[in-house]
Enzyme design. Structure first.
Site, PDB file in Angstrom:
ATOM      1  N   GLU A 428      38.483  38.162  28.928  1.00  0.00           N
ATOM      2  CA  GLU A 428      37.442  37.136  28.890  1.00  0.00           C
ATOM      3  C   GLU A 428      37.303  36.460  27.537  1.00  0.00           C
ATOM      4  O   GLU A 428      36.203  36.073  27.131  1.00  0.00           O
ATOM      5  CB  GLU A 428      36.095  37.726  29.343  1.00  0.00           C
ATOM      6  CG  GLU A 428      36.121  38.163  30.799  1.00  0.00           C
ATOM      7  CD  GLU A 428      34.752  38.567  31.347  1.00  0.00           C
ATOM      8  OE1 GLU A 428      33.825  38.781  30.535  1.00  0.00           O
ATOM      9  OE2 GLU A 428      34.625  38.665  32.570  1.00  0.00           O
ATOM     10  N   GLU A 531      39.215  41.338  37.390  1.00  0.00           N
ATOM     11  CA  GLU A 531      37.873  41.925  37.397  1.00  0.00           C
ATOM     12  C   GLU A 531      37.087  41.248  38.500  1.00  0.00           C
ATOM     13  O   GLU A 531      36.982  40.015  38.544  1.00  0.00           O
ATOM     14  CB  GLU A 531      37.192  41.734  36.043  1.00  0.00           C
ATOM     15  CG  GLU A 531      35.863  42.477  35.921  1.00  0.00           C
ATOM     16  CD  GLU A 531      35.332  42.401  34.495  1.00  0.00           C
ATOM     17  OE1 GLU A 531      36.115  42.627  33.552  1.00  0.00           O
ATOM     18  OE2 GLU A 531      34.135  42.112  34.335  1.00  0.00           O
TER      19      GLU A 531
END
Length: 813
Positions: A428, A531
């Site tokens: 991320e 994820e």
């Protein structure tokens, strides 16, 4: 019984060989005992003459944060636990006659400085990377002092709990002046068929002096039964100081493959010889398997296309903090495998070496990951997850100086593990406006908070692609046998950069809605859910799309940090709780993933929704309308109360994954039966009405342990007079130990319980409590006594024994 004991001993050898597999050279001994510690800062702490007589005595590993006082004045991202600055010191003498001595740290969080006899050996700011220093130039006869300063004063430097201190094992490595280099042994299969495998063994020889004799390297491969199956030897032509590299190819006939159901491991023994005499050597596990990634068909292990059913894991274990014994990891992995999990994502950093070794032996795929933050800080929430104003501490300040070395060291340390199938360079780092931004964000949405549209003053997102290319090159310089990946949070933004092209496989975080669009737009892109949430829709996006090879759920277990508003220990998203027991959502996931028959029932007062988080409780008011939800992988299920059908047979609902009935409450035994199409019972689940708490009941996962800091799990249950678990029981349980063991911690798994992690009493949650008991080095009988006010107490008896020929190295499993 004999076979079981033999299996236990073989697994126990893991402790003795794991460090050899890590560092690739020398004779290794644990260096964990008899340290001194002070949670304070003193500029003279590195001095040999410093008076440390009043410092606390302890053994490593050690995490001082988990010993601290939880407080709402601290940061929610850390689980409301403190950081600080601490010093460790150890007085020691070197008694062996080796030419060189090294100190090897598996991990120290963070910003460590290591001194020997007042001399700075080095600094390593990254708290997750393993590192080693050569102590030889500063060692002396007699007393030596090793001092380590850990600076975690910027304690809210992560989005989750990190721990503080030397929280993994430390090793002393003794070696000659000429030895294999650190992480200098690597292997990979250059070809693999049913008839033959060719294994390339890469060896680096480090010479601190010019070689006086003829140098040779040898490699021998042994099967799981200890039979030699291939060997080779080669001369080392370069005798000058420095690093010499050689490769030996080994041919293995009719190779056995490593896979998830039968993780077959060979043993690679490498030796360095001078004039024919062995001067160094190492032992490494080898698992032969093939990996294939395809933009249309997904992923194949050993030629078989499959779905990756993965979970993300942080490195803490609730009340134990960052110091997690191998047995705790093993039990956690076993319980995840029972649910149907076949892959682990190391979120979001390299983890303890023993965890990778367990994944090799137990049959898990692993995504190894380098970092959660690059050159700019992310938001770190202080008052609760996504609440208020964040802080911006982090690891960004040492990124430019260290990231390429950190990524390289991760790959060099872990490359020999067959479980690893992906290298991730980051998680991320492309989160929109946290910190990078791009004009594409104006008028665009993603499935996570985006913190607004395009922000011209924020860092330019185009920088991400350039950094990704640098880090991917670091991975490929060490290992090209596995693909490079990254976990993208803002795919819509990253698609405008070079990031997706810099990696081989592209992970999408919470972005299932873009799978079809991006597969059509980028037909050569391999996509998976790096994820995802635990909802069934995210799984259907994997199950029903051949080109999506898998997902990694957030998360496998509950973890400290990323907490909500006080009181909250964590985000509470795990399939397993803090004590690694399956939560209701764990059983729900088993109904989707497990190959074995699964049925579970949970209950709650009737509402208009069906839940995957229903606890298996059967205590309500007479006549109260209760919704009973059933998670099963059977084609249909029915419900019985006291042997009478109260819920008619209903078919499995593929849309929700849940069958449910609304029935009036009545005391007794409630049973769900998952049945095949003909009505044959495949599996069942029973819950019972309980009376009031009456007694404690305890069970232990092992009664015989090694004296050498082996850990047992004692499960404590609150039961009524009939022995039924009282699921509403929250009694305060006191644990007292007699004999050569200590209490590591009591884990209730209640996310809202902010009581002391270090004392010997704790409240049960859902009628259950877990005690971690660890031996302390001596043989003998151990009595674990458990009491609670107004309840009948109990005890379990353990034995710490030494097996002949194995001794300290046994781990009982």
């Amino acid at each position: 019984m004999k076979n079981k004991a033999f299996f236990t001993i073989l697994l126990g050898l893991l402790v003795s060989i794991v460090v050899q597999a890590q560092v690739s050279f020398g004779e290794a001994k644990k260096f964990n005992e008899n340290w001194l510690f002070s949670l304070s800062d003193d500029s003279l702490g590195a001095s040999v003459s410093y008076n440390d007589s009043k410092w606390r005595k302890l053994d490593l590993p050690h995490d001082w944060s988990v010993e601290g006082q939880l407080s709402p004045s601290l940061a929610s991202c850390t689980g409301y636990l403190p950081g600080g600055i601490g010093w460790y010191r150890k007085h020691f003498q070197v008694t062996d006659k080796a030419a060189r001595h090294y100190i090897y740290f598996e991990g120290a969080y963070n910003r460590s400085e290591v001194y020997l006899n007042g001399h700075l050996l080095g600094k390593r700011p990254n708290g997750y990377i393993s590192f080693m220093y050569d102590m030889t130039p500063y060692l002396k006869e007699g007393d030596n002092v090793l001092a380590v300063r850990i600076d975690h004063s910027r304690y809210a430097d992560s989005r989750w709990y990190t721990g503080s201190g030397i929280y993994r094992d430390v090793w002393m490595i003794s070696a000659p002046d000429i030895h294999f280099a650190q992480w200098g042994i690597g292997w990979h299969a250059t070809s693999l068929t049913d008839k033959q495998a060719v294994v390339a063994v890469d060896m680096e020889v480090e010479k601190h002096v010019k070689a006086a004799g003829a140098l040779e390297v040898s490699a021998a491969l042994y099967d799981a039964e200890g039979t030699l199956v291939a060997q080779g030897r080669k001369k080392v032509a370069d005798k000058a100081e420095g690093i010499a590299k050689e490769t030996i190819s080994l041919k293995v006939k009719k190779p056995r493959r490593w896979n998830l159901d039968a993780p077959y491991l060979y043993t690679l023994k490498t030796e360095l010889l001078c004039d024919g005499k062995r001067i160094d050597g190492s032992s490494t596990n080898v698992g032969l398997r093939t990996l294939k990634f395809d933009a249309n068909k997904g992923f194949a292990l050993n030629g078989e296309w499959m779905k990756v059913k993965g979970v993300c894991l942080h490195h803490d274990a609730g009340v134990l903090g960052a110091v997690v014994p191998p047995e705790v990891w093993e039990r956690r992995l076993k319980n995840l495998k029972e649910i149907g999990v076949n892959a682990i994502r190391m979120s979001h950093n390299p983890q303890a070496p023993v965890l990778y070794d367990l994944c090799d032996r137990m049959g898990f795929l692993v995504m190894d990951e380098a970092s959660d933050e690059w050159e700019f800080p992310k938001r770190k929430w202080i008052k609760g997850w996504n609440v208020g104003e964040p802080s911006y501490d982090g690891s960004f300040d040492f990124f430019e100086e260290w990231i390429e070395r950190d990524v390289t060291d991760m790959v060099r340390r872990d490359r020999n593990h067959p479980c690893i199938f992906l290298w991730s360079i980051g998680n991320e780092v492309d989160y929109p406006n946290d910190p990078y931004s791009h004009p594409i964000l104006d008028g665009t949405t993603i499935n996570q908070p985006m913190f607004g549209g395009y922000k011209p003053d924020a860092p330019d997102a185009m920088r991400i692609g350039k950094i990704a290319k640098r880090l991917a090159a670091c991975v490929r310089a060490v290992d090209t046998s596995r693909p490079v990946t990254g976990a993208l949070a803002g795919v819509v933004m990253s698609n405008q950069t070079e990031y997706p092209q810099a990696v081989d496989v592209v992970g999408y975080n919470y972005t299932e809605n873009r799978y079809d669009e991006d597969h059509a737009t980028y037909p050569d892109r391999v996509i998976y859910g790096s994820e995802t949430g635990v909802g069934i829709e995210a799984w259907h996006a994997v199950r029903d799309k051949e080109f999506i090879f898998g997902q990694f759920l957030w998360t496998g277990t509950d973890y400290l940090g990323e907490s909500g508003r006080w009181p909250s220990r964590g985000l509470y998203t795990g399939l397993l709780d803090f004590g690694s027991f399956p939560k209701p959502r764990g059983y729900f996931r088993a109904s989707l993933w497990s190959e074995k028959p699964v049925t579970y029932i949970g209950t709650y007062p009737k509402h208009d929704w069906v839940s995957m988080d229903a606890w298996d409780l059967w205590n309500y008011e007479p006549g109260q309308l209760i919704r009973v939800v059933c998670y099963t992988n059977a084609p249909q299920a029915r419900l019985l109360l006291n042997g009478k059908e109260v819920g008619q047979m209903k078919p499995y609902d593929d849309k929700s994954g849940i069958i449910y009935w609304d029935i009036p409450y009545q005391d007794g035994e409630l049973r769900a039966e998952g049945c095949d199409a003909a009505g044959k019972v495949l599996s069942s689940y029973v819950i019972k009405t309980s009376g009031r708490p009456y007694a404690l009941r305890a069970t232990v996962d092992k009664e015989v342990l090694s004296p050498d800091k082996a850990t047992a799990h004692v499960t404590i249950e609150v039961v009524d007079e009939q022995g039924t678990i009282v699921k509403l029981g929250d009694n305060d349980v006191i644990c007292q130990i007699e004999g050569p063991a200590r209490l590591l911690g009591l884990e209730g798994s209640n996310n809202g319980d902010m009581s002391d992690y270090t004392d010997n009493h704790h409240r049960a949650f859902h009628g259950r409590l877990l005690a971690y008991i660890q031996t302390t080095g001596e043989k003998g009988e151990i009595r674990v006594k458990l009491t609670s006010p107004l309840l009948k107490g109990t005890e379990v008896v353990l034995k710490a024994v030494t097996y002949a020929g194995i001794g300290r190295h046994i781990i009982n499993t």
